[in-house]
Write an enzyme that holds these catalytic residues in place. Structure first.
Site, PDB file in Angstrom:
ATOM      1  N   ARG A  26       0.829  -1.216   0.000  1.00 17.06           N
ATOM      2  CA  ARG A  26       0.000   0.000   0.000  1.00 17.06           C
ATOM      3  C   ARG A  26       0.857   1.256   0.000  1.00 17.06           C
ATOM      4  O   ARG A  26       1.864   1.320   0.669  1.00 17.06           O
ATOM      5  CB  ARG A  26      -0.899   0.018   1.233  1.00 17.06           C
ATOM      6  CG  ARG A  26      -2.016  -1.001   1.195  1.00 17.06           C
ATOM      7  CD  ARG A  26      -2.909  -0.953   2.431  1.00 17.06           C
ATOM      8  NE  ARG A  26      -3.254   0.381   2.883  1.00 17.06           N
ATOM      9  CZ  ARG A  26      -4.245   1.129   2.374  1.00 17.06           C
ATOM     10  NH1 ARG A  26      -4.958   0.660   1.375  1.00 17.06           N
ATOM     11  NH2 ARG A  26      -4.500   2.324   2.854  1.00 17.06           N
ATOM     12  N   GLN A  27       0.390   2.250  -0.750  1.00 16.74           N
ATOM     13  CA  GLN A  27       0.903   3.615  -0.734  1.00 16.74           C
ATOM     14  C   GLN A  27       2.393   3.736  -1.017  1.00 16.74           C
ATOM     15  O   GLN A  27       3.075   4.560  -0.432  1.00 16.74           O
ATOM     16  CB  GLN A  27       0.567   4.281   0.597  1.00 16.74           C
ATOM     17  CG  GLN A  27      -0.922   4.375   0.830  1.00 16.74           C
ATOM     18  CD  GLN A  27      -1.255   5.025   2.158  1.00 16.74           C
ATOM     19  OE1 GLN A  27      -0.563   4.828   3.137  1.00 16.74           O
ATOM     20  NE2 GLN A  27      -2.315   5.814   2.162  1.00 16.74           N
ATOM     21  N   GLY A  29       3.381   3.945  -4.348  1.00 15.22           N
ATOM     22  CA  GLY A  29       3.460   4.424  -5.721  1.00 15.22           C
ATOM     23  C   GLY A  29       3.564   3.310  -6.740  1.00 15.22           C
ATOM     24  O   GLY A  29       4.124   3.497  -7.814  1.00 15.22           O
ATOM     25  N   LEU A  30       3.040   2.142  -6.434  1.00 13.11           N
ATOM     26  CA  LEU A  30       3.087   1.014  -7.360  1.00 13.11           C
ATOM     27  C   LEU A  30       1.726   0.730  -7.996  1.00 13.11           C
ATOM     28  O   LEU A  30       1.499  -0.347  -8.520  1.00 13.11           O
ATOM     29  CB  LEU A  30       3.602  -0.248  -6.646  1.00 13.11           C
ATOM     30  CG  LEU A  30       5.035  -0.179  -6.162  1.00 13.11           C
ATOM     31  CD1 LEU A  30       5.388  -1.428  -5.366  1.00 13.11           C
ATOM     32  CD2 LEU A  30       5.985  -0.012  -7.337  1.00 13.11           C
ATOM     33  N   GLY A  32      -1.370   0.224  -6.860  1.00 15.41           N
ATOM     34  CA  GLY A  32      -2.184  -0.867  -6.323  1.00 15.41           C
ATOM     35  C   GLY A  32      -3.655  -0.704  -6.614  1.00 15.41           C
ATOM     36  O   GLY A  32      -4.321  -1.652  -7.047  1.00 15.41           O
ATOM     37  N   SER A  34      -5.137   1.114  -8.977  1.00 17.24           N
ATOM     38  CA  SER A  34      -5.439   1.007 -10.411  1.00 17.24           C
ATOM     39  C   SER A  34      -5.250  -0.427 -10.902  1.00 17.24           C
ATOM     40  O   SER A  34      -5.947  -0.863 -11.817  1.00 17.24           O
ATOM     41  CB  SER A  34      -4.599   1.987 -11.238  1.00 17.24           C
ATOM     42  OG  SER A  34      -3.227   1.701 -11.126  1.00 17.24           O
ATOM     43  N   ASP A  80      -0.075   4.852 -15.107  1.00 18.45           N
ATOM     44  CA  ASP A  80      -0.176   3.493 -14.573  1.00 18.45           C
ATOM     45  C   ASP A  80      -1.251   2.698 -15.294  1.00 18.45           C
ATOM     46  O   ASP A  80      -1.094   1.508 -15.574  1.00 18.45           O
ATOM     47  CB  ASP A  80      -0.486   3.511 -13.074  1.00 18.45           C
ATOM     48  CG  ASP A  80       0.636   4.124 -12.260  1.00 18.45           C
ATOM     49  OD1 ASP A  80       1.788   4.141 -12.732  1.00 18.45           O
ATOM     50  OD2 ASP A  80       0.364   4.598 -11.140  1.00 18.45           O
TER      51      ASP A  80
END
Length: 187
Positions: A26-27, A29-30, A32, A34, A80
């Protein structure tokens, strides 16, 4: 189901159950959130027999973004979602002219077979990437010069990175990635 632009796709009345599990931290910037929305749409497309012709990839990325921003109230951009829809390394041109004319950028899948190994590193206790980026869009829309110039610089770095990948110039690609990171940190 209506896609952006008002084109509607008739769906059959069928029930379904949706469950998901993710290992995306979580959180950090990967993407998650989307990834979950993208995977859900992909499953629904298969369930309802919706094809790429019915919902083309560039429109699908826009649709996923609209779900996140309009329904989930997540501050987000297209990058993304484009990668998730195209499933791989994608060159993206988001020039204002393209976005105004066609409603999406130009996206080109790139060959990943000869890329060097990449490593992903993240903190186990990250800061909130959504909070960090939450005002960038408004600053862009307001024409804040530092943000507009940063976006131009990102576009230039992207074009240079695409050339470095095509030329297999890995040291140049690493330099460009460092420049991108430093530009993001500064803004």
């Amino acid at each position: 189901m209506c896609r952006p632009g008002g084109v509607c796709i008739a769906l059959t009345k069928q029930n379904f159950t949706l469950k998901y599990d993710t290992n995306i931290p979580r959180q950090v910037g990967l993407a998650g959130s989307s990834a979950i929305v993208s995977a859900t749409l992909k499953c629904l497309m298969k369930f309802y027999n919706i094809t790429d012709n019915d919902l083309p990839k560039p429109i699908r990325a826009n649709f996923i973004l609209s779900v996140e921003t309009d329904e989930l109230f997540i501050t987000a951009g297209l990058q993304d979602r484009v990668v998730q829809v195209y499933e791989g390394l994608v060159y993206m041109d988001f020039s204002k002219k393209l976005m105004d004319e066609q409603g999406y950028g130009n996206y080109a899948s790139m060959d990943m077979s000869n890329l060097p190994p990449f490593w992903l590193a993240y903190l186990s206790d990250p800061s909130d990437s959504g909070r960090i980026h939450s005002n960038i869009q408004q600053r862009w829309l307001s024409g804040e010069s530092v943000v507009v110039e940063a976006m131009r610089s990102f576009a230039e770095l992207t074009d240079q990175a695409r050339a470095a990948i095509k030329e297999r110039d890995w040291s140049r690609l690493a330099q460009l990635m460092d420049q991108n990171f430093e530009l993001r940190r500064w803004r």
